[in-house]
Design an enzyme around this catalytic site. Structure first.
Site, PDB file in Angstrom:
ATOM      1  N   HIS A   1       0.810  -1.218   0.000  1.00 24.38           N
ATOM      2  CA  HIS A   1       0.000   0.000   0.000  1.00 24.38           C
ATOM      3  C   HIS A   1       0.842   1.266   0.000  1.00 24.38           C
ATOM      4  O   HIS A   1       0.351   2.346   0.317  1.00 24.38           O
ATOM      5  CB  HIS A   1      -0.963  -0.008   1.189  1.00 24.38           C
ATOM      6  CG  HIS A   1      -2.088  -0.966   1.027  1.00 24.38           C
ATOM      7  ND1 HIS A   1      -2.911  -1.352   2.066  1.00 24.38           N
ATOM      8  CD2 HIS A   1      -2.537  -1.648  -0.066  1.00 24.38           C
ATOM      9  CE1 HIS A   1      -3.813  -2.220   1.620  1.00 24.38           C
ATOM     10  NE2 HIS A   1      -3.598  -2.412   0.335  1.00 24.38           N
TER      11      HIS A   1
ATOM     12  N   ASN B   1      -4.443 -12.205  15.874  1.00 19.64           N
ATOM     13  CA  ASN B   1      -5.238 -10.993  15.978  1.00 19.64           C
ATOM     14  C   ASN B   1      -5.610 -10.727  17.423  1.00 19.64           C
ATOM     15  O   ASN B   1      -5.664 -11.663  18.244  1.00 19.64           O
ATOM     16  CB  ASN B   1      -6.515 -11.090  15.142  1.00 19.64           C
ATOM     17  CG  ASN B   1      -6.363 -10.480  13.756  1.00 19.64           C
ATOM     18  OD1 ASN B   1      -5.530  -9.606  13.538  1.00 19.64           O
ATOM     19  ND2 ASN B   1      -7.176 -10.938  12.818  1.00 19.64           N
TER      20      ASN B   1
END
Length: 307
Positions: free
Chosen positions: A162, A278
């Site tokens: 990104h 996570n």
């Protein structure tokens, strides 16, 4: 996937992910082509705001008004103030143990003690530069590894899909100059405007002429990140890596941002192993082989055999 009706049960799931750390470590050691896909949760412990979690930036601000080419064209002052805020947050941050664990694992002489002959690539969705700074931190604290850290093999094992927060790109298509710039503030007009986002101070309207400019041609410059609606970097290379991966480690990201969200599923479909790290449960993680909930800066170093 769970149902909104509230009638779903665990029995509906085809798979219950394992939380057995030694089992994962053994699977890691047997893997030969490992990829890690990292998201904003990896940098949360460093003080970098996430996007979609509790308190995330996109819960408070309109992503379409801050992170698209159209938003920049309409109001470059506002967009640059937002990215100045993010640059200042990243400059004040340090790589956390999760970043450092992935950096150590990217070094062949370290990795091969854990996963003999394994290849490894980190595909990060983060633009904060902390994963690359973690490599430099390893080279500094372990000077005996510095040459290996700075080798093309290790430097090229990280893909910033990104873009980079500290890259600045000319908006003039005839120029297109890109450079790395960690100056704080990047231009004097932006000094202090981080408080617009950190403390809800009034937003000033900065004249376009006072915003960052291209150092080559003088045109308006933009942040060197991939905005919504733009194509992530290195897609062909990533697709090839995913197609041959036999282990996918997912760190600090959910199944909501494509194309990265599809990588773990593809590895599973190809017969590979997927491990998710996570802080909280997310949609799709019930399909993983392994699920380790908790701060990645705690779970990841242990899982990678680096603690």
């Amino acid at each position: 996937m769970s149902s909104d009706s509230g009638s779903s049960t665990d029995s509906e799931y085809q798979n219950v992910p394992s939380t057995d750390m030694p089992s994962f470590t053994a699977a890691l050691g047997a893997s030969k082509r490992i990829i890690a896909v990292a998201g904003a949760g990896l940098s949360a412990a460093s003080g970098i705001p996430t996007f979609r979690g509790a308190g995330g930036l996109w819960r408070k601000y309109d992503a379409m008004g801050l992170a698209t080419p159209e938003a920049f064209h309409a109001n470059p002052s506002r967009v640059w103030q937002f990215y100045h805020y993010r640059r200042e947050k990243a400059l004040a941050a340090q790589p956390n143990p999760g970043h450092l664990a992935l950096a150590m694992f990217s070094i062949p002489s370290i990795r091969h003690r854990i996963a003999p002959d394994a290849e490894f690539t980190l595909v990060t969705q983060n633009v904060d530069g902390l994963s690359r700074r973690a490599l430099e931190a390893v080279a500094t604290t372990h000077p005996e590894l510095a040459d290996e850290v700075h080798s093309p093999l290790v430097q090229n094992s990280m893909i910033e899909m990104h873009g980079r927060l500290f890259d600045v790109v000319c908006t003039n298509s005839a120029c297109g100059h890109r450079e790395h710039n960690m100056t704080s503030p990047i231009c004097q007009a932006l000094a202090g405007t981080e408080r617009v986002f950190s403390s809800n101070e009034p937003e000033p309207q900065i004249d376009e002429a006072d915003l960052p400019r291209c150092t080559q041609c003088g045109s308006l410059a933009r942040p060197g990140v991939v905005w919504f609606g733009e194509t992530p970097w290195h897609m062909d290379e990533i697709d090839k890596l995913v197609a041959k991966a036999d282990m996918c480690i997912v760190v600090g990201t959910s199944s909501t941002v494509y194309p990265a969200a599809g990588y773990a599923f593809e590895v599973l479909e190809n017969g590979g192993t997927v491990a998710v790290f996570n802080l909280d449960r997310s949609d799709g993680d019930q399909d993983a082989d392994y699920l380790f909930l908790g701060p990645a800066e705690v779970t990841l170093p242990k899982a990678l055999g680096l603690q």
